[in-house]
Design a protein around this motif. Structure first.
Motif, PDB file in Angstrom:
ATOM      1  N   VAL A   9     -33.557  26.049  18.264  1.00 38.13           N
ATOM      2  CA  VAL A   9     -33.391  24.843  17.451  1.00 38.13           C
ATOM      3  C   VAL A   9     -31.906  24.498  17.307  1.00 38.13           C
ATOM      4  O   VAL A   9     -31.512  23.328  17.381  1.00 38.13           O
ATOM      5  CB  VAL A   9     -34.049  25.031  16.069  1.00 38.13           C
ATOM      6  CG1 VAL A   9     -33.669  23.888  15.126  1.00 38.13           C
ATOM      7  CG2 VAL A   9     -35.573  25.090  16.211  1.00 38.13           C
ATOM      8  N   ILE A  10     -31.073  25.528  17.118  1.00 38.24           N
ATOM      9  CA  ILE A  10     -29.632  25.298  17.051  1.00 38.24           C
ATOM     10  C   ILE A  10     -29.128  24.703  18.368  1.00 38.24           C
ATOM     11  O   ILE A  10     -28.309  23.775  18.388  1.00 38.24           O
ATOM     12  CB  ILE A  10     -28.893  26.612  16.743  1.00 38.24           C
ATOM     13  CG1 ILE A  10     -29.194  27.071  15.311  1.00 38.24           C
ATOM     14  CG2 ILE A  10     -27.380  26.447  16.929  1.00 38.24           C
ATOM     15  CD1 ILE A  10     -28.691  28.464  14.999  1.00 38.24           C
ATOM     16  N   PHE A  50     -28.689  19.720   6.102  1.00 35.49           N
ATOM     17  CA  PHE A  50     -28.989  21.144   6.281  1.00 35.49           C
ATOM     18  C   PHE A  50     -28.556  21.617   7.668  1.00 35.49           C
ATOM     19  O   PHE A  50     -28.121  22.764   7.841  1.00 35.49           O
ATOM     20  CB  PHE A  50     -30.481  21.418   6.047  1.00 35.49           C
ATOM     21  CG  PHE A  50     -31.391  20.847   7.094  1.00 35.49           C
ATOM     22  CD1 PHE A  50     -31.855  21.629   8.131  1.00 35.49           C
ATOM     23  CD2 PHE A  50     -31.788  19.516   7.048  1.00 35.49           C
ATOM     24  CE1 PHE A  50     -32.692  21.106   9.106  1.00 35.49           C
ATOM     25  CE2 PHE A  50     -32.624  18.984   8.007  1.00 35.49           C
ATOM     26  CZ  PHE A  50     -33.075  19.779   9.045  1.00 35.49           C
ATOM     27  N   VAL A  51     -28.643  20.726   8.653  1.00 34.99           N
ATOM     28  CA  VAL A  51     -28.212  21.096  10.002  1.00 34.99           C
ATOM     29  C   VAL A  51     -26.701  21.303  10.036  1.00 34.99           C
ATOM     30  O   VAL A  51     -26.194  22.296  10.566  1.00 34.99           O
ATOM     31  CB  VAL A  51     -28.612  20.006  11.016  1.00 34.99           C
ATOM     32  CG1 VAL A  51     -28.173  20.411  12.423  1.00 34.99           C
ATOM     33  CG2 VAL A  51     -30.114  19.752  10.983  1.00 34.99           C
ATOM     34  N   ARG A  62     -24.100  34.030  11.557  1.00 34.55           N
ATOM     35  CA  ARG A  62     -25.079  34.076  10.481  1.00 34.55           C
ATOM     36  C   ARG A  62     -26.011  32.880  10.582  1.00 34.55           C
ATOM     37  O   ARG A  62     -25.607  31.777  10.998  1.00 34.55           O
ATOM     38  CB  ARG A  62     -24.391  34.057   9.103  1.00 34.55           C
ATOM     39  CG  ARG A  62     -23.413  35.179   8.847  1.00 34.55           C
ATOM     40  CD  ARG A  62     -24.053  36.567   8.906  1.00 34.55           C
ATOM     41  NE  ARG A  62     -25.137  36.743   7.968  1.00 34.55           N
ATOM     42  CZ  ARG A  62     -25.002  37.129   6.697  1.00 34.55           C
ATOM     43  NH1 ARG A  62     -23.787  37.362   6.221  1.00 34.55           N
ATOM     44  NH2 ARG A  62     -26.051  37.301   5.922  1.00 34.55           N
ATOM     45  N   LEU A  63     -27.246  33.085  10.172  1.00 31.34           N
ATOM     46  CA  LEU A  63     -28.241  32.030  10.074  1.00 31.34           C
ATOM     47  C   LEU A  63     -28.525  31.779   8.600  1.00 31.34           C
ATOM     48  O   LEU A  63     -28.672  32.731   7.826  1.00 31.34           O
ATOM     49  CB  LEU A  63     -29.531  32.426  10.798  1.00 31.34           C
ATOM     50  CG  LEU A  63     -29.402  32.695  12.301  1.00 31.34           C
ATOM     51  CD1 LEU A  63     -30.732  33.191  12.863  1.00 31.34           C
ATOM     52  CD2 LEU A  63     -28.942  31.448  13.037  1.00 31.34           C
ATOM     53  N   VAL A  64     -28.599  30.528   8.218  1.00 27.45           N
ATOM     54  CA  VAL A  64     -28.804  30.168   6.819  1.00 27.45           C
ATOM     55  C   VAL A  64     -30.270  29.830   6.585  1.00 27.45           C
ATOM     56  O   VAL A  64     -30.875  29.073   7.352  1.00 27.45           O
ATOM     57  CB  VAL A  64     -27.926  28.959   6.427  1.00 27.45           C
ATOM     58  CG1 VAL A  64     -28.105  28.623   4.946  1.00 27.45           C
ATOM     59  CG2 VAL A  64     -26.459  29.248   6.734  1.00 27.45           C
ATOM     60  N   ARG A  65     -30.838  30.400   5.524  1.00 24.93           N
ATOM     61  CA  ARG A  65     -32.226  30.088   5.132  1.00 24.93           C
ATOM     62  C   ARG A  65     -32.151  29.064   3.996  1.00 24.93           C
ATOM     63  O   ARG A  65     -31.649  29.367   2.910  1.00 24.93           O
ATOM     64  CB  ARG A  65     -32.949  31.343   4.652  1.00 24.93           C
ATOM     65  CG  ARG A  65     -32.724  32.583   5.510  1.00 24.93           C
ATOM     66  CD  ARG A  65     -33.198  32.445   6.935  1.00 24.93           C
ATOM     67  NE  ARG A  65     -32.893  33.668   7.705  1.00 24.93           N
ATOM     68  CZ  ARG A  65     -33.213  33.862   8.976  1.00 24.93           C
ATOM     69  NH1 ARG A  65     -33.849  32.915   9.647  1.00 24.93           N
ATOM     70  NH2 ARG A  65     -32.897  34.987   9.578  1.00 24.93           N
ATOM     71  N   THR A 152     -21.638  12.655   7.367  1.00 25.07           N
ATOM     72  CA  THR A 152     -23.027  12.844   7.790  1.00 25.07           C
ATOM     73  C   THR A 152     -23.914  11.692   7.346  1.00 25.07           C
ATOM     74  O   THR A 152     -24.954  11.432   7.969  1.00 25.07           O
ATOM     75  CB  THR A 152     -23.591  14.161   7.236  1.00 25.07           C
ATOM     76  OG1 THR A 152     -23.675  14.095   5.808  1.00 25.07           O
ATOM     77  CG2 THR A 152     -22.706  15.338   7.606  1.00 25.07           C
ATOM     78  N   GLN A 153     -23.514  10.987   6.279  1.00 20.71           N
ATOM     79  CA  GLN A 153     -24.319   9.873   5.789  1.00 20.71           C
ATOM     80  C   GLN A 153     -24.360   8.718   6.782  1.00 20.71           C
ATOM     81  O   GLN A 153     -25.276   7.878   6.738  1.00 20.71           O
ATOM     82  CB  GLN A 153     -23.793   9.394   4.426  1.00 20.71           C
ATOM     83  CG  GLN A 153     -22.473   8.619   4.446  1.00 20.71           C
ATOM     84  CD  GLN A 153     -21.252   9.507   4.366  1.00 20.71           C
ATOM     85  OE1 GLN A 153     -21.255  10.618   4.879  1.00 20.71           O
ATOM     86  NE2 GLN A 153     -20.204   9.027   3.702  1.00 20.71           N
TER      87      GLN A 153
END
Length: 239
Positions: A9-10, A50-51, A62-65, A152-153
């Motif tokens: 997905v990344i 979130f992305v 690291r992966l963020v949950r 990002t907006q």
């Protein structure tokens, strides 16, 4: 357990970023711990935040949950992906379940991503922060990682159509030093300190941002105090 879904997905996200030719300026990634739990906290101005928030943790491997609203997990496409990436569903009627889930993950050494404003700020200024992130960090004994997003907006946000064209939009991401709860510090006090720090990072990201409106009508993504036409922030209750 191997991560079978998150890395691909990344990879897809990075391919998309390249396709629309985003221009990233990411600062402070050295503050993300390479091991152990942490609560990563960001402002919230777009649907894809979130992305972008997760990108800041990649240099530390690291992966963020992320804690996300439960309806996303019910979607036939996003639901299986969210569960496979071990994100945490939040049912606002039964928030204690999500809190306990996040607390266990922090104690297991995960980084949990939280947007303490809860919903997108349509004024693109900081809204009030809920205290959940501070309480999680205090109870789990882990640091808070403040960060800010800007730009990002312009891709996709509430009240505006998606713009996934090859516009070369700049995106600024600023990560601050870890924050720790002081002895005897109440969660609301820590939350106020956290909001102040995110505000400082947001201001720095805005000041460093190289993008400008493309025409006279393209000022919607700028808050009023920066000369834009975004709606003003709502007045506090009782004001």
């Amino acid at each position: 357990m191997p991560e079978l879904v998150y890395p691909p997905v990344i990879g897809l996200a990075r391919t998309f970023f390249k396709a629309v030719d985003l221009r990233f300026d990411i600062r402070g990634t050295e503050h993300v711990p390479r091991d152990g739990g942490a609560v990563l906290v960001s402002n919230h101005i777009g649907y894809l935040d979130f992305v972008f928030t997760g990108l800041a943790a990649l240099p530390a491997k690291r992966l963020v949950r992320f804690m996300a609203k439960e309806s996303v997990f019910r979607h036939k496409v996003s639901g299986p992906l969210m569960r496979a990436m071990k994100h945490i569903p939040v049912d606002r009627k039964q928030g204690e379940h999500a809190y306990d889930h996040a607390l266990r993950a922090l104690r297991d050494g995960e980084i949990i991503g939280v947007f303490p404003e809860a919903t997108i700020s349509q004024s693109f200024t900081l809204k009030s922060f809920k205290s959940g992130a501070a309480r999680l960090a205090q109870e789990a004994g882990v640091p808070l990682l403040p960060m800010a997003l800007w730009g990002t907006q312009r891709l996709w946000t509430k009240g505006h159509k998606r713009d996934f064209g090859r516009n070369h939009f700049p995106v600024n991401i600023q990560v601050g030093e870890p924050m720790h709860s002081r002895p005897g510090e109440a969660a609301p006090v820590l939350t106020a300190r956290l909001r102040d720090r995110v505000g400082e990072l947001l201001e720095a990201a805005q000041q460093a941002y190289p993008g400008t409106p493309r025409n006279a009508e393209d000022t919607w993504w700028l808050p009023a105090h920066l000369g834009g036409s975004a709606p003003p922030p709502p007045r506090p209750h009782g004001a």
